[in-house]
Design a protein around this motif. Structure first.
Motif, short mmCIF file in Angstrom:
data_model
loop_
_atom_site.label_atom_id
_atom_site.label_comp_id
_atom_site.label_asym_id
_atom_site.label_seq_id
_atom_site.Cartn_x
_atom_site.Cartn_y
_atom_site.Cartn_z
N SER A 256 1.00 -1.14 0.10
CA SER A 256 0.15 0.02 0.29
C SER A 256 0.91 1.01 0.06
CB SER A 256 -0.85 0.12 1.53
OG SER A 256 -0.31 -0.24 2.34
N ARG A 257 2.39 1.27 0.63
CA ARG A 257 3.20 2.43 0.02
C ARG A 257 4.99 2.20 -0.67
NH1 ARG A 257 2.34 4.62 5.67
NH2 ARG A 257 4.10 5.99 4.87
N ASP A 289 4.48 10.26 4.18
CA ASP A 289 3.73 10.65 4.64
C ASP A 289 2.32 11.10 4.68
OD1 ASP A 289 1.53 12.30 6.85
OD2 ASP A 289 2.96 13.55 7.06
N ASN A 290 1.48 9.92 5.40
CA ASN A 290 -0.03 9.79 4.35
C ASN A 290 -0.57 10.92 4.41
OD1 ASN A 290 -1.86 8.53 2.18
ND2 ASN A 290 -2.58 7.39 4.81
N SER A 291 -0.73 11.67 5.19
CA SER A 291 -1.82 12.61 5.45
C SER A 291 -1.16 14.16 4.43
CB SER A 291 -1.31 13.35 7.15
OG SER A 291 0.44 13.28 7.53
N LYS A 292 -0.35 13.77 4.24
CA LYS A 292 0.22 15.31 3.34
C LYS A 292 0.72 15.03 2.43
CE LYS A 292 2.67 17.37 7.22
NZ LYS A 292 1.84 19.05 7.57
N ASN A 293 0.36 13.76 1.97
CA ASN A 293 0.69 13.01 0.74
C ASN A 293 1.77 12.74 -0.26
OD1 ASN A 293 -2.37 12.76 0.67
ND2 ASN A 293 -2.62 14.61 -0.22
N ASP A 315 23.06 9.19 -23.06
CA ASP A 315 22.47 10.00 -21.77
C ASP A 315 22.00 8.93 -20.42
OD1 ASP A 315 24.00 12.81 -22.39
OD2 ASP A 315 21.30 13.03 -23.88
N PHE A 316 22.73 9.41 -19.64
CA PHE A 316 21.60 8.64 -18.22
C PHE A 316 21.94 9.28 -17.09
CE2 PHE A 316 22.68 5.55 -14.41
CZ PHE A 316 22.00 4.70 -14.59
N TYR A 317 20.47 9.81 -16.69
CA TYR A 317 20.22 10.31 -14.97
C TYR A 317 20.24 9.59 -14.02
CZ TYR A 317 19.91 13.36 -19.24
OH TYR A 317 20.38 14.19 -21.01
N TYR A 318 20.06 9.70 -13.03
CA TYR A 318 19.74 9.61 -11.23
C TYR A 318 19.32 10.64 -11.05
CZ TYR A 318 24.56 9.98 -10.45
OH TYR A 318 26.03 10.71 -10.50
N SER A 319 18.30 10.16 -10.01
CA SER A 319 17.67 11.75 -8.96
C SER A 319 16.87 10.77 -7.48
CB SER A 319 17.35 12.42 -10.03
OG SER A 319 15.75 11.84 -10.50
N ALA A 320 16.80 11.59 -7.18
CA ALA A 320 16.31 11.42 -6.12
C ALA A 320 14.82 12.27 -5.25
CB ALA A 320 16.31 10.91 -5.18
N LEU A 321 13.48 12.15 -6.09
CA LEU A 321 12.70 13.39 -5.85
C LEU A 321 12.18 13.08 -4.83
CD1 LEU A 321 11.92 13.47 -9.59
CD2 LEU A 321 13.64 15.01 -8.21
N LEU A 322 11.26 14.38 -4.67
CA LEU A 322 10.16 14.76 -3.63
C LEU A 322 8.59 14.33 -4.26
CD1 LEU A 322 9.56 14.27 -0.05
CD2 LEU A 322 10.13 17.31 -0.13
N LEU A 323 8.09 14.00 -3.99
CA LEU A 323 6.73 13.51 -4.39
C LEU A 323 5.34 14.06 -4.34
CD1 LEU A 323 8.28 12.02 -6.48
CD2 LEU A 323 6.31 10.88 -6.93
N TYR A 324 4.94 15.80 -4.47
CA TYR A 324 3.54 15.72 -4.08
C TYR A 324 2.00 15.49 -4.48
CZ TYR A 324 -0.17 19.02 -1.37
OH TYR A 324 -1.18 19.11 -1.42
N LYS A 325 1.70 14.54 -3.98
CA LYS A 325 -0.04 14.53 -4.83
C LYS A 325 -1.45 14.39 -4.15
CE LYS A 325 1.92 9.48 -5.07
NZ LYS A 325 1.98 7.70 -4.88
N PHE A 326 -2.01 15.74 -5.53
CA PHE A 326 -2.95 15.96 -5.20
C PHE A 326 -3.57 15.91 -6.64
CE2 PHE A 326 -0.09 17.71 -8.72
CZ PHE A 326 -0.72 18.09 -9.78
#
Length: 326
Positions: A256-257, A289-293, A315-326
């Protein structure tokens, strides 16, 4: 013939000192004074008998009257039971939601969609000054008949106050199932901008058939084959080039996560299959954080062009991203 009873026995006599006198009869209670009729226009109305004559019953069960009425049914629920069970009245008309014409596009884009905005940032100062940012937007709508997805990414990086990376990508994909089968038709639009490549803008348009091997809420696996054309604007070869497309896309909810996603598209030209492009994306998402999506995404992207026209082919890219779902 018997003699009439004395007047005092009727309760209408009075003593006058020497004998009893009869009082005049009392006026009927249903008659109004004459002055009321004249002044207010009231009419005489005799008293009516009760409309409902409730029967009497005796302990033996017999009824004292021939007429009867149906018994009042017993309450099925105690007083207050409807409130305790959450029963409510219909929504009052004044509280019904009113949708304006200018709200319709946003309601269509927000209801039934899985949307998120993403952002990543890293940098360094000291002996080397570097800064890299990545932003993006993903929107996806999935129904029983079709899937519509929009993906936008932008990356910019600099070192020693010099721009070393500046590119953007947009993908629009549409799949529609054919009847009740797993076959689907698809359409694909892709746009790519890169300051450090030999073109200003690359555009590709493709369409074809696909097949869903798995399609449910937890797992999707689809393969595609089709055709189209691409063009690299302001490049040494600025013309439309016919090409084929072969694609594979999958996503799976680990829990679920957590979710895994993978996608690969292969674009060979019809004239020479040795002239091709390959775009690969793999990502892992985890809910923070489920409450803040809020979610965390780790992703890698590889873009390969067999004819880079003076630039590097890969071209090779790697990243760590913060996602905000709406």
């Amino acid at each position: 013939m018997p003699a009439p009873a004395p007047s005092w026995q009727t309760g209408q006599s009075t003593w006058n000192g020497s004998g009893y006198e009869s009082l005049p009869a009392a006026p009927p209670i249903n008659e109004l004074p004459d002055e009321w009729v004249e002044n207010f226009g009231l009419s005489q109305a005799p008293l009516q008998q009760p409309i409902v004559d409730l029967p009497l019953t005796d302990p033996s069960g017999g009824k004292s009257s021939a007429s009867s009425i149906a018994p009042i049914p017993e309450r099925q629920l105690p007083i207050g039971a409807a409130i305790s069970e959450g029963a409510t009245l219909d929504e009052p008309p004044l509280e019904q939601e009113v949708v304006r014409w200018y709200q319709v596009p946003w309601r269509w884009m927000s209801k039934g969609w899985e949307n998120h905005a993403e952002f990543g940032l890293d940098g360094s100062t000291g002996n080397a000054e570097t800064l890299a940012i990545q932003t993006g937007l993903e929107m996806k709508r999935k129904t029983d008949r079709y899937t519509l997805a929009l993906d936008i990414d932008y990356r910019q990086a600099s070192a020693q106050n010099r721009t070393t990376e500046d590119n953007a990508r947009l993908n629009l994909d549409y799949d529609r199932l054919l009847g009740d089968s797993n076959w689907t038709t698809f359409g694909k639009l892709g746009m790519e901008y890169d300051e450090f490549k030999a073109f200003d803008l690359r555009l590709n348009l493709n369409a074809g058939l696909g097949y869903y091997w798995i399609r449910n809420d937890n797992t999707n696996l689809v393969t595609r084959i089709g055709a189209g054309a691409s063009r690299e604007f302001d490049s040494p070869v600025d013309e439309w080039t016919p090409e084929a497309v072969f694609g594979l896309e999958a996503d799976h909810k680990l829990s679920s996560r957590q979710k895994l996603k993978a996608k690969i598209d292969y674009f060979p030209t019809f004239e020479d299959f040795g002239d091709y492009r390959v775009v690969t994306d793999v990502s892992w998402e985890s809910l923070i954080d489920n409450s803040k999506n809020l979610s965390l995404r780790l992703s890698v992207t590889d873009r390969y062009d067999s004819t880079p026209q003076g630039a590097l082919a890969n071209d090779f890219y790697y990243s760590a991203l913060l996602l905000y779902k709406f």
